[in-house]
Design an enzyme around this catalytic site. Structure first.
Site, short mmCIF file in Angstrom:
data_model
loop_
_atom_site.label_atom_id
_atom_site.label_comp_id
_atom_site.label_asym_id
_atom_site.label_seq_id
_atom_site.Cartn_x
_atom_site.Cartn_y
_atom_site.Cartn_z
CB SER A 1 -0.89 -0.01 1.25
OG SER A 1 -1.66 1.16 1.29
CB CYS B 1 0.16 5.27 9.20
SG CYS B 1 0.99 6.60 8.31
CE LYS C 1 1.90 -2.00 5.78
NZ LYS C 1 1.79 -1.35 4.47
CG ASN D 1 3.15 0.99 7.92
OD1 ASN D 1 3.85 1.75 7.23
ND2 ASN D 1 1.83 1.05 7.90
C1 LIG Z 1 5.38 6.70 0.00
C2 LIG Z 1 4.82 5.61 0.88
C3 LIG Z 1 3.45 5.61 1.19
C4 LIG Z 1 2.91 4.62 2.01
N1 LIG Z 1 1.57 4.61 2.28
C5 LIG Z 1 1.02 3.59 3.01
C6 LIG Z 1 -0.39 3.51 3.23
O1 LIG Z 1 -1.19 4.32 2.74
N2 LIG Z 1 -0.87 2.49 4.01
C7 LIG Z 1 -0.02 1.54 4.55
O2 LIG Z 1 -0.48 0.63 5.25
N3 LIG Z 1 1.31 1.58 4.31
C8 LIG Z 1 1.86 2.57 3.57
N4 LIG Z 1 3.20 2.59 3.32
C9 LIG Z 1 4.07 1.52 3.87
C10 LIG Z 1 4.36 0.43 2.82
O3 LIG Z 1 3.17 -0.20 2.41
C11 LIG Z 1 5.34 -0.63 3.38
O4 LIG Z 1 4.78 -1.21 4.53
C12 LIG Z 1 6.69 -0.02 3.75
O5 LIG Z 1 7.09 0.93 2.79
C13 LIG Z 1 7.78 -1.08 3.91
O6 LIG Z 1 8.00 -1.79 2.71
P1 LIG Z 1 9.19 -1.40 1.66
O7 LIG Z 1 10.46 -1.30 2.46
O8 LIG Z 1 9.20 -2.52 0.67
O9 LIG Z 1 8.81 -0.10 1.06
C14 LIG Z 1 3.76 3.59 2.52
C15 LIG Z 1 5.12 3.61 2.20
C16 LIG Z 1 5.65 4.58 1.39
C17 LIG Z 1 7.13 4.54 1.05
#
Ligand SMILES: Cc1cc2nc3c(=O)[nH]c(=O)nc-3n(C[C@H](O)[C@H](O)[C@H](O)COP(=O)(O)O)c2cc1C
Length: 334
Positions: free
Chosen positions: A31, A140, A175, A202
């Site tokens: 997400s 978040c 989450k 997250n």
């Molecule tokens: C720009 C951005 C926006 C995000 N928005 C959300 C969100 O709306 N809801 C959510 O549950 N996680 C959100 N996340 C968290 C990601 O879904 C994920 O859990 C987190 O980035 C770790 O994974 P990664 O290291 O592969 O990015 C966001 C992450 C980023 C970088």
């Protein structure tokens, strides 16, 4: 398996079942890093993925936090978007129908400022066709009300999950946040309250500063770290969560390659979500899926479910052997 593996010529079976949620393969997008999916549909066939988790949706549209809301760090990204989104009404009207047309398995990430807001959202989304599951974001770090406050207190986490559970029969994913002392405690609370699946993690609460201007790089001062920097934290969280609950777990955090994804699967995640990697390369999730398939063929793994959770934690150092004294055995002169 391992070095003695015989390569498979037929395509491996990549299907996974996460409780009530059945997926063609274990690769999903995370997400907030894949928009509403449509933004990426010129780059890849959305129906090839196990599923896509859309940007977090709230009852009313949210403008998010003031800029700057993104900063790069040496091996990760810092964000404080503040859950900007179009709100559930516009999501259902403008985003969901074209996404459904593209054959994507759609998981909607939901958020609210109050327990009742989460519950109401679940109820609105429940009656809509084409939604495979809900992911409850109680983790978040970038919003003042709600968000992580729900995810760091087991009683509040349970309250949110129970309220959502009471209003929907859709498969529920909760989450989890890494920003807690015991992720196992929150995991158990969410599972006991009715979550079918848990996803972790997250972003990790973090900060970046410009030494010249002496200012924080984000207007919000503190933000959430994602990308390669957090992969070891995420793996530890998945390991602890898998051991704490009996429900399926989805691994998220710093997955950039198929090998990264495989680390999560071997630790016990039944599926993974690809996040920040999508911002580096829009086809990252598909490359990861293809890499997993190639790995299975090469290693002679007929079904990915035979590989999931096969982490071998037996210690094989000589000093762990009971027949060994504290002194290491004498070595032959070389
Ligand atoms: C720009 C951005 C926006 C995000 N928005 C959300 C969100 O709306 N809801 C959510 O549950 N996680 C959100 N996340 C968290 C990601 O879904 C994920 O859990 C987190 O980035 C770790 O994974 P990664 O290291 O592969 O990015 C966001 C992450 C980023 C970088």
């Amino acid at each position: 398996m391992g070095q003695s593996a015989t390569p498979h010529s037929s395509a491996p079976d990549l299907r996974v079942s996460l409780g009530p949620l059945h997926l063609a393969n274990p690769v999903l997008t995370a997400s907030g890093t894949f928009g509403y999916g449509l933004e990426f549909s010129d780059f890849l066939d959305l129906s090839r993925l196990g599923g896509i988790v859309v940007k977090g949706i709230s009852l009313k549209p949210r403008p998010g936090n003031p800029p700057p809301r993104l900063a790069e760090t040496p091996c990760g990204m810092l964000n404080a978007i503040g859950l900007e989104n179009v709100g559930v009404e516009r999501f259902l009207r403008d985003k969901l129908p074209p996404l459904r047309q593209r054959g994507a398995v759609i998981i909607v990430n939901i958020l609210g400022n109050t327990v009742e807001e989460y519950a109401e959202l679940a109820s609105v989304l429940s009656g809509v066709s084409g939604i495979a599951a809900l992911e409850i974001n109680i983790s978040c770090p970038n919003v003042k009300r709600g968000g992580m406050a729900f995810g760091t207190d087991p009683h509040m986490a349970a309250q949110v999950v129970a309220a959502v559970r009471a209003r929907t029969s859709l498969p529920l994913i909760t989450k989890l946040s890494p920003n807690v002392t015991s992720i196992a405690e929150i995991a158990r609370a969410a599972h006991d309250a009715g979550s079918d699946i848990l996803s972790c993690i997250n972003t990790v609460s973090a900060m970046a500063v410009d030494p010249f201007s002496r200012r924080p790089k984000l207007a919000n001062i503190v933000g959430g770290l994602s990308g390669p920097a957090i992969k070891p934290i995420a793996l530890r969280c998945v390991y602890e969560t898998v051991r704490a609950v009996s429900c399926p777990v989805i691994g998220i955090g710093g997955i950039q390659t198929a090998m990264d994804a495989l680390e999560f699967l071997v630790v016990g995640a039944s599926a993974v979500q690809v996040g920040t990697a999508n911002l580096v390369h829009p086809r990252a999730s598909l490359h990861i899926l293809e890499g997993i398939e190639k790995f299975c063929r090469h290693q002679g793994i007929g079904a990915i479910t035979d590989y999931i959770g096969t982490l071998d934690t037996a210690c094989r150092f000589p000093f762990a052997d009971e027949s060994c004294s504290v002194e290491p055995p004498a070595r032959e002169p070389v």
